[in-house]
Design a protein around this motif. Structure first.
Motif, PDB file in Angstrom:
ATOM      1  N   MET A 299    -131.237  13.861 -34.411  1.00  0.00           N
ATOM      2  CA  MET A 299    -131.664  14.811 -35.437  1.00  0.00           C
ATOM      3  C   MET A 299    -132.664  15.815 -34.865  1.00  0.00           C
ATOM      4  N   LEU A 300    -133.500  15.344 -33.917  1.00  0.00           N
ATOM      5  CA  LEU A 300    -134.495  16.216 -33.284  1.00  0.00           C
ATOM      6  C   LEU A 300    -133.928  16.966 -32.079  1.00  0.00           C
ATOM      7  N   HIS A 301    -132.674  16.675 -31.723  1.00  0.00           N
ATOM      8  CA  HIS A 301    -132.014  17.300 -30.558  1.00  0.00           C
ATOM      9  C   HIS A 301    -132.679  16.912 -29.239  1.00  0.00           C
ATOM     10  N   HIS A 302    -133.108  15.656 -29.147  1.00  0.00           N
ATOM     11  CA  HIS A 302    -133.618  15.106 -27.888  1.00  0.00           C
ATOM     12  C   HIS A 302    -132.596  14.091 -27.370  1.00  0.00           C
ATOM     13  N   GLU A 303    -132.143  14.290 -26.152  1.00  0.00           N
ATOM     14  CA  GLU A 303    -131.178  13.354 -25.563  1.00  0.00           C
ATOM     15  C   GLU A 303    -131.888  12.072 -25.145  1.00  0.00           C
ATOM     16  N   ILE A 304    -131.216  10.937 -25.289  1.00  0.00           N
ATOM     17  CA  ILE A 304    -131.765   9.646 -24.864  1.00  0.00           C
ATOM     18  C   ILE A 304    -130.739   8.938 -23.989  1.00  0.00           C
ATOM     19  N   GLN A 305    -131.223   8.313 -22.930  1.00  0.00           N
ATOM     20  CA  GLN A 305    -130.369   7.555 -22.010  1.00  0.00           C
ATOM     21  C   GLN A 305    -131.006   6.194 -21.755  1.00  0.00           C
ATOM     22  N   ILE A 306    -130.177   5.177 -21.570  1.00  0.00           N
ATOM     23  CA  ILE A 306    -130.672   3.829 -21.268  1.00  0.00           C
ATOM     24  C   ILE A 306    -129.974   3.332 -20.006  1.00  0.00           C
ATOM     25  N   GLN A 307    -130.771   2.897 -19.043  1.00  0.00           N
ATOM     26  CA  GLN A 307    -130.267   2.306 -17.803  1.00  0.00           C
ATOM     27  C   GLN A 307    -130.825   0.884 -17.725  1.00  0.00           C
ATOM     28  N   SER A 308    -129.952  -0.088 -17.500  1.00  0.00           N
ATOM     29  CA  SER A 308    -130.418  -1.465 -17.501  1.00  0.00           C
ATOM     30  C   SER A 308    -129.411  -2.372 -16.813  1.00  0.00           C
ATOM     31  N   ALA A 309    -129.888  -3.542 -16.431  1.00  0.00           N
ATOM     32  CA  ALA A 309    -129.049  -4.592 -15.867  1.00  0.00           C
ATOM     33  C   ALA A 309    -129.734  -5.920 -16.164  1.00  0.00           C
ATOM     34  N   PRO A 310    -128.969  -6.994 -16.350  1.00  0.00           N
ATOM     35  CA  PRO A 310    -129.566  -8.294 -16.654  1.00  0.00           C
ATOM     36  C   PRO A 310    -130.597  -8.711 -15.606  1.00  0.00           C
ATOM     37  N   ASN A 311    -131.767  -9.144 -16.098  1.00  0.00           N
ATOM     38  CA  ASN A 311    -132.878  -9.633 -15.258  1.00  0.00           C
ATOM     39  C   ASN A 311    -133.433  -8.570 -14.313  1.00  0.00           C
ATOM     40  N   GLN A 312    -133.136  -7.299 -14.574  1.00  0.00           N
ATOM     41  CA  GLN A 312    -133.670  -6.214 -13.756  1.00  0.00           C
ATOM     42  C   GLN A 312    -134.401  -5.169 -14.583  1.00  0.00           C
ATOM     43  N   GLY A 313    -134.678  -5.486 -15.830  1.00  0.00           N
ATOM     44  CA  GLY A 313    -135.436  -4.569 -16.673  1.00  0.00           C
ATOM     45  C   GLY A 313    -134.581  -3.469 -17.282  1.00  0.00           C
ATOM     46  N   THR A 314    -135.257  -2.606 -18.034  1.00  0.00           N
ATOM     47  CA  THR A 314    -134.595  -1.524 -18.746  1.00  0.00           C
ATOM     48  C   THR A 314    -135.402  -0.240 -18.595  1.00  0.00           C
ATOM     49  N   ARG A 315    -134.696   0.870 -18.401  1.00  0.00           N
ATOM     50  CA  ARG A 315    -135.309   2.193 -18.334  1.00  0.00           C
ATOM     51  C   ARG A 315    -134.739   3.052 -19.461  1.00  0.00           C
ATOM     52  N   VAL A 316    -135.632   3.506 -20.337  1.00  0.00           N
ATOM     53  CA  VAL A 316    -135.235   4.402 -21.421  1.00  0.00           C
ATOM     54  C   VAL A 316    -135.771   5.789 -21.098  1.00  0.00           C
ATOM     55  N   ARG A 317    -134.871   6.771 -21.086  1.00  0.00           N
ATOM     56  CA  ARG A 317    -135.236   8.139 -20.736  1.00  0.00           C
ATOM     57  C   ARG A 317    -134.980   9.054 -21.945  1.00  0.00           C
ATOM     58  N   ILE A 318    -136.002   9.844 -22.296  1.00  0.00           N
ATOM     59  CA  ILE A 318    -135.903  10.786 -23.406  1.00  0.00           C
ATOM     60  C   ILE A 318    -136.141  12.183 -22.864  1.00  0.00           C
ATOM     61  N   CYS A 319    -135.180  13.070 -23.101  1.00  0.00           N
ATOM     62  CA  CYS A 319    -135.324  14.459 -22.661  1.00  0.00           C
ATOM     63  C   CYS A 319    -136.277  15.186 -23.602  1.00  0.00           C
ATOM     64  N   LEU A 320    -137.316  15.793 -23.045  1.00  0.00           N
ATOM     65  CA  LEU A 320    -138.340  16.444 -23.854  1.00  0.00           C
ATOM     66  C   LEU A 320    -137.980  17.881 -24.212  1.00  0.00           C
ATOM     67  N   THR A 321    -136.943  18.423 -23.578  1.00  0.00           N
ATOM     68  CA  THR A 321    -136.507  19.771 -23.914  1.00  0.00           C
ATOM     69  C   THR A 321    -135.411  19.713 -24.966  1.00  0.00           C
TER      70      THR A 321
END
Length: 327
Positions: A299-321
Motif C-alpha cells: 500500500m505504501l509502495h515499498h518493496e520487501i524481500q526475504i532471504q532465508s535458509a533453515p538454521n542460517q537466519g533470515t534477512r528482511v530487506r525493505i526498499c526505502l524508495t
C-alpha cells in the motif's frame, strides 16, 4: 480473419447443407441432360444470392461480436448494452443472464453489508478490550513479582493480537488513512526496538544497531507497523541469537541468526494464513503477521524481500524508495 473463421464454424451445418443442395442440383441437371451453360448459369445465380445474404449476415455477426466483447470488459456496468435478441432462443439466454446478474448483485450487496457489520463489531470489540488490558497491566505493576512479569509478557502478546486485528480491519476495509511525509527512519526503528526491549532481555538476544540517519517518504504509522511485525518475527524465532539492523544502499535490512525459513515456504510467506513449517512445528504462528506486513508495504509502495535458509537466519530487506515517485 478470426471473425470469419468463427462465423464459418458457427454456420458449418448450413455450409454442409448448401454443399449437398449444390450436388443434388448438379445431379438433377445431369440426369435430364440439360446444357452445361444452363447448369453454370443457375449455379452462378444461386451462389450470388447465397453470398449476398451471407455477407449481410456476417456484417451483423461482426457488430454483435464486437459489442459483446466490449461488454465483457465492462461487465460490472450491467447488461443494458446487450444487442437485441434475433430469435426466441437468444431471448431466453438474455433472460437467464439478467436473472443471474440480478442474483449476483443482490448476493454482493448482502455480503458487503454483512462484512461492514463484522468490521464495525470487531473494531468496537478491539477498542473496548483495551480498557481491561490496561487495567490488568496496572494491577500487575502494582504487585511486582516473577509471576507478574511473566503475565505482563502474555498480556503484551494479547495487546499485539488486538492491534493486529485493528490493522487487519483497516487494510481489508475500503478506507486508507495515509499521510505521506518525510519520516525519520531512526525514530521509527527506536520505537519498534523499545517495544520489544523486554524480549531482547528475556531471550538474551543481542542487538546490533547504529543510527542510519535516513529520511523516508512514507506513512509513519503503517511503516512502523511493518517494522514491528518484522521485529516481532525476528525476536520470536531467534532465542539466544543476534539481530542486526542497518542500511544497504536504499534498502533497510533486518537480519537475525534464528531458525530460518524452509526454501519451500519462502514463496508463500506473504499469503494470508500461511504458517509454514515453523508455524506448524511451534504452533505459535497465526499466518497474519507477514501477510499484513506485505499488504501494508505494498500500500505504501515499498518493496520487501526475504532471504532465508533453515538454521542460517533470515534477512528482511525493505526498499526505502518509492518507484512510483521516481523521476
Amino acid at each position: 480473419m478470426k471473425l470469419l473463421k468463427d462465423y464459418l464454424f458457427l454456420h458449418r451445418k448450413s455450409l454442409i447443407a448448401f454443399a449437398l443442395l449444390a450436388l443434388i442440383f448438379c445431379g438433377v441437371f445431369a440426369l435430364y441432360r440439360l446444357p452445361v451453360e444452363s447448369v453454370l448459369y443457375a449455379l452462378g445465380l444461386w451462389m450470388l444470392a447465397v453470398l449476398g445474404l451471407a455477407g449481410f449476415d456476417f456484417s451483423r455477426f461482426c457488430v454483435r461480436r464486437r459489442t459483446l466483447e466490449g461488454m465483457l470488459k465492462n461487465i460490472a456496468d450491467g447488461l443494458d448494452a446487450l444487442p437485441p435478441a434475433s430469435n426466441c432462443l437468444e431471448e431466453d439466454y438474455q433472460a437467464l443472464l439478467d436473472a443471474l446478474f440480478r442474483a449476483k448483485a443482490g448476493a454482493a450487496t448482502r455480503a458487503d453489508a454483512a462484512f461492514r457489520d463484522m468490521q464495525d463489531y470487531s473494531a468496537l470489540w478491539a477498542h473496548q478490550i483495551k480498557t481491561p488490558i490496561a487495567a490488568m497491566r496496572l494491577l500487575l505493576q502494582a504487585h511486582p513479582s516473577s509471576e507478574s512479569r511473566a503475565l505482563e509478557g502474555e498480556l503484551f502478546k494479547i495487546e499485539q493480537y488486538v492491534e493486529m486485528l485493528l490493522s487487519y480491519l483497516r487494510l481489508e476495509g475500503s478506507s486508507r488513512d495515509l499521510v505521506m511525509r518525510a519520516c525519520d527512519l531512526d525514530e521509527m526503528l527506536r520505537q519498534a526496538i523499545k517495544k520489544y526491549a523486554r524480549f531482547f532481555i528475556d531471550q538474551k538476544i543481542s542487538l546490533r544497531y547504529e543510527p542510519v540517519r535516513r529520511q523516508v517518504l512514507t506513512d509513519d504509522k503503517w511503516f512502523l507497523f511493518a517494522l514491528e511485525q518484522i521485529l516481532s518475527n525476528a525476536v520470536k524465532y531467534t532465542p539466544g541469537g543476534e539481530i542486526r539492523i542497518d542500511l544497504e544502499g536504499d534498502w533497510l535490512v533486518i537480519a537475525d541468526t534464528g531458525i530460518g525459513i524452509a526454501a519451500e515456504d519462502l514463496p508463500r510467506v506473504f499469503e494470508k494464513g500461511y504458517t509454514g513449517y515453523n508455524g506448524r512445528t511451534g504452533r505459535k504462528s497465526t499466518g497474519l503477521g507477514l501477510y499484513l506486513t506485505g499488504r501494508a508495504l505494498k500500500m505504501l509502495h515499498h518493496e520487501i524481500q526475504i532471504q532465508s535458509a533453515p538454521n542460517q537466519g533470515t534477512r528482511v530487506r525493505i526498499c526505502l524508495t518509492r518507484p512510483d515517485l521516481s523521476p
